[in-house]
Write a protein that holds these residues in place. Sequence first.
Motif, PDB file in Angstrom:
ATOM      1  N   THR A  76      42.772  46.196  34.899  1.00 15.45           N
ATOM      2  CA  THR A  76      43.907  46.919  35.460  1.00 15.45           C
ATOM      3  C   THR A  76      43.511  48.145  36.270  1.00 15.45           C
ATOM      4  N   GLN A  77      42.354  48.749  35.972  1.00 12.13           N
ATOM      5  CA  GLN A  77      42.035  50.028  36.588  1.00 12.13           C
ATOM      6  C   GLN A  77      40.777  50.042  37.448  1.00 12.13           C
ATOM      7  N   LEU A 115      47.939  39.323  31.729  1.00 13.49           N
ATOM      8  CA  LEU A 115      46.934  40.334  31.404  1.00 13.49           C
ATOM      9  C   LEU A 115      46.397  40.124  29.994  1.00 13.49           C
TER      10      LEU A 115
END
Length: 355
Positions: free
Chosen positions: A241-242, A226
């Motif tokens: 991530t979202q 990440l």
Amino acid sequence: MFERIAPEQHDTLPDIPEPAENPALFGHLETRRMLAQAYRSGKMHHALLLAGPQGIGKATLAYHLANHIFTHPDPREAPEDLVAIDTASQSFRLLAQGAHPGFLHLTRPRNDREKKFKTVITVDEIRRVSRFLGMTTQEGGFRVILVDPADDMNTNAANALLKSLEEPPRRTLFILTTHSLGRLLPTIRSRCQTIKLQPLPDQDLFTVLQGIGADMPEASEERALLAARSSGSVRNAVLLTQFGGLEIEQALSGVLGQPKLNMTDVFRLADAASGRDRQIQFDLFNRLALDRIAERARLAGEEGDTCTAASLAELHEDMRTQLIETETYNLDRRQHIIGTISTLHTKLGGMPQAL
């Protein structure tokens, strides 16, 4: 529970604080101290150009500097480092709400008739500078004008801003942010003090993500991945991530890595990033596409292949123009994605793909 008090912007993310309402500032320690000392000494340049990748805190730094100036209107009494934000102060609330009389924020305006944001900063926005500077300040205090990002100005807007930069009134500070210095007119760059900001270190990146409650991978290998793909950008990390960013990135890498385009995969990716309620995913796809071209151009330049670098730079600008036209004229986003993938495959196919 996060409660937004700042006006919505063209790049607002749900449940993520806007720079105007963000009391936390990570990284850029040397720059923060340098700016505070320049203000204290009375040697602050009248126009600052904060340059660096999107999502590393350029606009947040601009707001923290403005808060510092408004909190200490007499530079001689200001501390040698930027003051911590007091979220209960009137100055912070007014800045966050876009209502501070000494602060003007210029960014892509909202088109209320079409219920969406424009794709550029228009000359009408820049003309607000003259009206703003014509107003009387409170007790002769500083006025701060933020153009964020200056990359988004069209030619007419950029030329209009030049006039204000050439003859700035006393106790006026211009702050311009840019994700790419090459997009700005040389005449604008020459009138500013350019400050290049670096991506956030991994530790700061993860601290910010934890602070905003972002989903964090637990395994160290996944965290390392990440961090690598986020490139020190909080915005990149949040998108990955979202908002399905990792899935879009992996799908794009997959179709571009094939010797021949698999149109089933292309259509699947186009559908995933072009729905009516998928503005963030559409923006993310286009950023990933443009970043690939920019990275290849950079590598070609480092290898001395100036012809390829120039060709890719031209392609980058052409595709950016196509994106603006797609947004401006409400063209078919699905077809835009399909066409972009086809172009990327032709120009970059068979080469390693990375975020």
